[in-house]
Design a protein around this motif. Structure first.
Motif, short mmCIF file in Angstrom:
data_model
loop_
_atom_site.label_atom_id
_atom_site.label_comp_id
_atom_site.label_asym_id
_atom_site.label_seq_id
_atom_site.Cartn_x
_atom_site.Cartn_y
_atom_site.Cartn_z
N PHE A 166 0.81 -1.21 0.00
CA PHE A 166 0.00 0.00 0.00
C PHE A 166 0.85 1.27 0.00
N GLY A 167 2.11 1.14 -0.37
CA GLY A 167 2.99 2.31 -0.39
C GLY A 167 3.51 2.66 0.99
N SER A 168 3.94 3.89 1.14
CA SER A 168 4.54 4.35 2.39
C SER A 168 3.48 4.78 3.39
N ILE A 169 3.85 4.74 4.68
CA ILE A 169 2.97 5.24 5.73
C ILE A 169 2.87 6.76 5.62
N LEU A 170 1.64 7.27 5.73
CA LEU A 170 1.41 8.70 5.75
C LEU A 170 1.23 9.19 7.20
N TRP A 171 0.36 8.50 7.93
CA TRP A 171 0.11 8.89 9.32
C TRP A 171 -0.45 7.71 10.11
N MET A 172 -0.33 7.82 11.43
CA MET A 172 -0.84 6.79 12.33
C MET A 172 -1.54 7.46 13.51
N MET A 229 3.55 13.27 17.16
CA MET A 229 4.99 13.15 16.84
C MET A 229 5.17 13.12 15.33
N ARG A 230 6.35 13.59 14.90
CA ARG A 230 6.63 13.59 13.46
C ARG A 230 8.11 13.30 13.22
N ASN A 231 8.35 12.55 12.17
CA ASN A 231 9.71 12.42 11.65
C ASN A 231 9.85 13.50 10.59
N THR A 232 10.70 14.47 10.85
CA THR A 232 10.77 15.64 9.97
C THR A 232 11.39 15.33 8.61
N GLN A 233 12.08 14.21 8.48
CA GLN A 233 12.65 13.83 7.18
C GLN A 233 11.63 13.14 6.30
N THR A 234 10.88 12.19 6.87
CA THR A 234 9.90 11.44 6.08
C THR A 234 8.54 12.11 6.07
N LEU A 240 4.57 2.10 17.33
CA LEU A 240 4.67 3.15 16.32
C LEU A 240 6.08 3.21 15.74
N LEU A 241 7.07 3.10 16.61
CA LEU A 241 8.46 3.09 16.16
C LEU A 241 8.75 1.84 15.33
N PRO A 266 12.83 6.95 13.82
CA PRO A 266 12.52 7.68 15.05
C PRO A 266 11.69 8.93 14.76
N PHE A 267 11.04 9.43 15.79
CA PHE A 267 10.34 10.72 15.71
C PHE A 267 11.23 11.77 16.36
N ASP A 268 11.45 12.87 15.65
CA ASP A 268 12.35 13.90 16.19
C ASP A 268 11.63 15.20 16.53
N GLU A 269 10.32 15.24 16.31
CA GLU A 269 9.52 16.41 16.69
C GLU A 269 8.33 15.93 17.51
#
Length: 347
Positions: A133-139, A211-216, A178-179, A185-188
């Motif tokens: 289903f592609g990449s994760i957008l949100w959880m 939480m958000r991973n600011t790169q992905t 979630l991790l 990791p989540f950095d925000e």
């Protein structure tokens, strides 16, 4: 190999049953301040007696939270393989301290994050990794239970013994999932932590965090609560071309209901996925305890790396917990200042 179990309450007994079923090791002795009348194992006089016993190869730590760091370090230094229940410690720095001893010992250290071993979680992880289903957008996740007044009379209601409240007690499992699903990791972090109902100093009864991973760009939310009067477990993962929704978790108590995973592929035109498009899978058996023991003993016997519940994974989840607690502490004074300013303006 011989096993000693420190702490023979509910978790110690669950681990003992799994150890016996697996058959790789035998239980030499157990310790608890309140040993059950029907205990069939030799009872040691203390935790330290088990750790210092030269005939014991493996130590299981099923103790109140404040014991986890010092007794893990003690057991590793004594040359024992260690299986420790969550939380690993009270902070990420505590875990780094443990890792120094772990590396020097050459022994296996694994933490009990059994939720990764539930059938529905295993299925969800396989779908994420397949990229079907592609990449994760949100959880979005919720994990809650209720406690009664007796809770206030236990060690869990004391900051110096528990380290924290519902997030460290139960929410840690959801953060770990979630991790695990994202693999990043989540950095925000933005969070609100409160104890409005039980009003126990240092012991939160609710945590709302995003939480958000600011790169992905992957964003996740969690609500961890002990004022969920009807126990609840819910984990939703939405991806580019589909989604998964897990409601319920198979446990021995049955308080979280049936473990039901809903899976569906989205459509780009309205009305998107419908109820009829969804696949529903029900997982009737909780094999998480047995799978954890199997993985742990595989590492002990064959030198396999710790795949689930490693100290690196423990460090990752404790770093996230630190960020959640710290964000709330940093925001609270600012909110108070803003409130005071508003009051002054009004008067």
């Amino acid at each position: 190999m011989n096993v000693g179990i420190c702490g023979f309450g509910k978790m110690g007994q669950i681990r003992a049953d799994a150890i016996e079923t697996h058959g790789f090791a035998q239980i030499k002795s157990v310790f608890d301040v309140n040993i059950p009348d029907d205990c069939k194992y030799p009872v040691a006089n203390s935790i330290d007696e088990i750790i210092e016993d030269p005939d014991i190869d493996i130590v299981f730590l099923c103790l109140p939270n404040y014991f986890n760091k010092p007794k893990t370090i003690m057991a590793l230094k004594a040359g024992k393989h260690v299986f420790c229940e969550k939380p690993p410690a009270f902070s990420a720095q505590d875990v780094r301290d443990i890792q120094e001893v772990e590396r020097a010992s050459g022994k296996v250290l694994m933490y009990g994050f059994n939720h990764r071993q539930h059938g529905a979680i295993d299925k969800m992880k396989s779908i994420v990794d397949s990229r079907k289903f592609g990449s994760i957008l949100w959880m979005r996740s919720r994990y809650g239970k209720s406690v009664d007044g007796d809770y206030l009379n236990t060690w869990r209601a004391k900051k110096e013994l528990a380290g924290g409240g519902i997030l460290l007690d139960q929410g840690i499992h959801m953060l770990d999932l979630l991790l695990y699903l994202t693999g990043k990791p989540f950095d925000e972090v933005h969070a609100m932590v409160s104890n409005m109902y039980w009003k126990t100093p240092g012991i939160e009864d609710n945590v709302f965090a995003i939480m958000r991973n600011t790169q992905t760009g992957v964003t996740a939310s969690v609500h961890s609560t002990m004022t969920q009067w009807r126990h609840l477990f819910s984990l939703e993962v939405f991806m580019e071309r589909g989604y998964m929704v897990l409601n319920g978790l198979k446990t021995s108590s049955g308080t979280y209901g049936d473990e039901i995973l809903t899976i569906a592929q989205n459509r780009t035109t309205a009305p998107a996925a419908t109820w009829e498009d969804e696949e529903r899978l029900t997982f009737h058996i909780d094999q998480s305890w047995a799978r954890e023991i199997e993985l742990f003993f595989d590492s002990v016997q064959n030198g396999a790396p710790v795949k689930f519940g490693s100290s690196d994974q423990a460090l990752e989840v404790m770093s996230l917990i630190d960020m959640i607690y710290e964000h709330d502490l940093h925001q609270a004074p600012n909110l108070a200042d803003q409130l005071n300013m508003t009051v002054k303006e009004l008067t």
